[in-house]
Design an enzyme around this catalytic site. Structure first.
Site, PDB file in Angstrom:
ATOM      1  N   SER A 150       0.952  -1.291   0.124  1.00 14.14           N
ATOM      2  CA  SER A 150       0.081   0.018   0.174  1.00 14.14           C
ATOM      3  C   SER A 150       1.115   1.341   0.253  1.00 14.14           C
ATOM      4  O   SER A 150       1.637   1.587   0.892  1.00 14.14           O
ATOM      5  CB  SER A 150      -0.962  -0.022   1.097  1.00 14.14           C
ATOM      6  OG  SER A 150      -1.190   1.846   1.653  1.00 14.14           O
TER       7      SER A 150
ATOM      8  N   ASP B  22      -6.180   0.259  -8.914  1.00 17.28           N
ATOM      9  CA  ASP B  22      -7.399   1.060  -9.053  1.00 17.28           C
ATOM     10  C   ASP B  22      -7.715   0.462 -10.704  1.00 17.28           C
ATOM     11  O   ASP B  22      -9.067   0.803 -10.762  1.00 17.28           O
ATOM     12  CB  ASP B  22      -7.281   2.315  -9.028  1.00 17.28           C
ATOM     13  CG  ASP B  22      -6.218   2.991  -7.832  1.00 17.28           C
ATOM     14  OD1 ASP B  22      -7.306   1.911  -7.161  1.00 17.28           O
ATOM     15  OD2 ASP B  22      -5.758   3.818  -7.966  1.00 17.28           O
TER      16      ASP B  22
ATOM     17  N   ARG C 147     -14.447  -3.752  -4.092  1.00 10.36           N
ATOM     18  CA  ARG C 147     -14.431  -3.293  -5.262  1.00 10.36           C
ATOM     19  C   ARG C 147     -15.187  -5.199  -6.652  1.00 10.36           C
ATOM     20  O   ARG C 147     -15.377  -5.139  -7.986  1.00 10.36           O
ATOM     21  CB  ARG C 147     -13.464  -3.006  -6.243  1.00 10.36           C
ATOM     22  CG  ARG C 147     -13.979  -1.499  -6.099  1.00 10.36           C
ATOM     23  CD  ARG C 147     -12.902  -1.004  -7.105  1.00 10.36           C
ATOM     24  NE  ARG C 147     -13.092   0.719  -7.118  1.00 10.36           N
ATOM     25  CZ  ARG C 147     -11.981   1.677  -6.233  1.00 10.36           C
ATOM     26  NH1 ARG C 147     -10.603   1.594  -6.714  1.00 10.36           N
ATOM     27  NH2 ARG C 147     -12.384   3.307  -6.631  1.00 10.36           N
TER      28      ARG C 147
HETATM   29  C1  S3P Z   1      -2.775   5.679  -3.490  1.00 10.72           C
HETATM   30  C2  S3P Z   1      -3.021   4.265  -3.198  1.00 10.72           C
HETATM   31  C3  S3P Z   1      -3.801   2.986  -3.761  1.00 10.72           C
HETATM   32  C4  S3P Z   1      -4.812   3.579  -4.937  1.00 10.72           C
HETATM   33  C5  S3P Z   1      -5.309   5.264  -4.275  1.00 10.72           C
HETATM   34  C6  S3P Z   1      -4.444   6.215  -4.320  1.00 10.72           C
HETATM   35  C7  S3P Z   1      -2.192   6.416  -3.403  1.00 10.72           C
HETATM   36  O1  S3P Z   1      -4.011   2.854  -2.232  1.00 10.72           O
HETATM   37  O2  S3P Z   1      -5.666   2.432  -5.026  1.00 10.72           O
HETATM   38  O3  S3P Z   1      -6.557   5.065  -5.144  1.00 10.72           O
HETATM   39  O4  S3P Z   1      -2.097   8.125  -3.438  1.00 10.72           O
HETATM   40  O5  S3P Z   1      -0.737   6.453  -2.204  1.00 10.72           O
HETATM   41  P1  S3P Z   1      -3.389   1.858  -1.071  1.00 10.72           P
HETATM   42  O6  S3P Z   1      -2.383   2.685  -0.572  1.00 10.72           O
HETATM   43  O7  S3P Z   1      -4.297   1.077  -0.566  1.00 10.72           O
HETATM   44  O8  S3P Z   1      -3.213   0.057  -2.379  1.00 10.72           O
END
Ligand code: S3P
Length: 421
Positions: A160, A308, A339
């Site tokens: 993440s 995403d 999702r």
């Molecule tokens: C993001 C990380 C992702 C992504 C989100 C934006 C970011 O989430 O799904 O739309 O800007 O760091 P996760 O860190 O939960 O995977």
């Protein structure tokens, strides 16, 4: 609303600025010493939530369309907000703010909309607590008592970028070193931006080390188009007969380009041209033409590079011959909505052969589908993916909520229907 069907998909699109980079430019600009100027900013609801939170902490920010000026006050220049910070639908705002606020000299509370209040925050509050943070609750509303943090050595259990970034931001305030080990590489916009701002940060493959930093230089950021928004047109171009769509000025940072690899693997005709670089980010024009697609298997360390895009990749799989298996994608369950469930339920309504699995879904593509009355669950990416799906369904379809697209792509429907003109 009725989902209007286009007869052709030909033309050039410039998608709005990258959401992840837009959030980070405002946040890091607020913490820098002096004026940060941003062009190509995503004027979507999520990034406006970030701006609103920093204004409530005393940062002057002006927006003129896609130009944003942030008057940074330094790492210790934020002031205690007089109200709870409201992050709307934005997971990025909520989780990244936790990392910044944990090390401040004041207390704060954060909450967001109904979706945000259901999303897990313990993935950031737990490691921040190991750094000495004082945070009550593991879902919003969160109550944060600012305190002196200390560095930790932490292996992330989930891939993440939001968690990684929260820890890097906290690491700027923590005594000693903070080292974060990723199991799979997630988007690295924070690392690139902080390095250009003079932070004490080093990256060695999957390991990131950050040290307490006294000042950050302001940014001049020109934000590329969001590949996650370009994704809808990439899939549309691949599945619609007689189409050719060019999406200009798209960010193709290698931590984000899983969709290009997967669509190519499925047989899509994709060309990448005019590759250039700005502030460490790679940018290009992407052209997609009608293609005959084959099913594929998607899993393993490519998942964070396309997380995403999976709902719209599932749309491509519906029109591909044979089976597509999406696995290792449990994270989809904790996005703006679940999702996996949402895609399976909505796609089944129009006759798609799709099965939910514990960590993804299996789609048997290449069959005729019919129109349906679709639900978005208030999720912007569901709204845009279902609009693409409906284009090749027999008969008409409706969408219960098109307004939610404004979270990441306010002009989506205008851009989409321009392709038919
Ligand atoms: C993001 C990380 C992702 C992504 C989100 C934006 C970011 O989430 O799904 O739309 O800007 O760091 P996760 O860190 O939960 O995977």
């Amino acid at each position: 609303m009725d989902i209007k069907k286009i007869k052709k998909a030909r033309g050039t699109i410039k998608v709005p600025g990258d959401k992840s980079i837009s959030h980070r430019a405002v946040m890091l600009g607020a913490l820098a010493d002096g004026i940060t100027s941003i062009t190509g900013f995503l004027n979507g609801a999520d990034c406006l939530s970030t701006i609103d939170c920093f204004r409530k902490m005393g940062i002057d920010i002006t927006i003129d369309n896609n130009k944003v000026i942030v008057c940074g006050k330094g790492l210790y220049g934020l002031k205690k907000p007089s109200q709870t910070l409201y992050t709307g639908n934005s997971g990025t705002t909520t989780r990244l703010l936790c990392g910044i606020l944990a090390g401040q000299r004041f207390d704060t509370s954060i909450t967001g909309d109904a979706s945000i209040q259901k999303r897990p925050m313990d993935r950031v509050t737990k490691p921040l607590t190991l750094m000495g943070a004082k945070i009550v609750n593991d879902r919003c509303p969160l109550y944060i008592t600012g305190t002196q943090l200390h560095g930790i050595d932490y292996t992330m259990p989930v891939a993440s970028a939001q968690v990684k970034t929260a820890l890097i931001l906290a690491g700027l305030y923590a005594e000693g070193k903070t080292t974060i080990h990723e199991l799979e590489k997630s988007r690295d916009h924070t690392e690139l931006m902080l390095t250009s701002m003079g932070a004490k940060l080093s990256v060695d493959s999957l390991d990131i080390t950050v040290e307490k930093t006294s000042s950050l230089q302001p940014l001049k950021a020109d934000i590329p188009g969001d590949i996650s928004s370009a994704a809808f047109f990439m899939v549309l171009g691949a599945i619609m007969p007689n189409s050719e769509i060019t999406i200009t000025n798209v960010g193709i940072n290698p931590t984000r380009t899983g969709i290009i690899d997967v669509l190519k693997d499925m047989g899509a005709d994709i060309t990448i041209e005019n590759i250039h670089y700005s502030a460490g980010e790679s940018i290009a024009d992407i052209t997609v033409r009608s293609s005959v697609l084959q099913g594929t298997e998607i899993g393993g360390d490519i998942i964070p590079k396309l997380i995403d895009e999976l709902p719209v990749i599932a749309v491509a799989a519906v029109f591909a011959d044979g089976e597509t298996i999406i696995k290792d994608a449990q994270e989809l369950k904790v996005k703006e909505t679940n999702r996996i469930r949402a895609v399976v339920d909505e796609f089944q309504k129009c006759g798609v052969d799709i099965t939910e699995t514990d960590d993804g879904m299996i789609i048997n593509g290449g069959k005729t589908i019919h129109g349906a009355d679709f639900k978005t669950y208030g999720d912007h990416r569901m709204a845009m993916s279902l609009t693409v799906l409906a284009q090749l369904a027999d008969g008409s379809s409706t969408l219960d909520d098109n307004d939610c697209a404004r979270v990441s792509y306010p002009s989506f429907f205008d851009d989409f229907y321009k392709l038919d003109k």
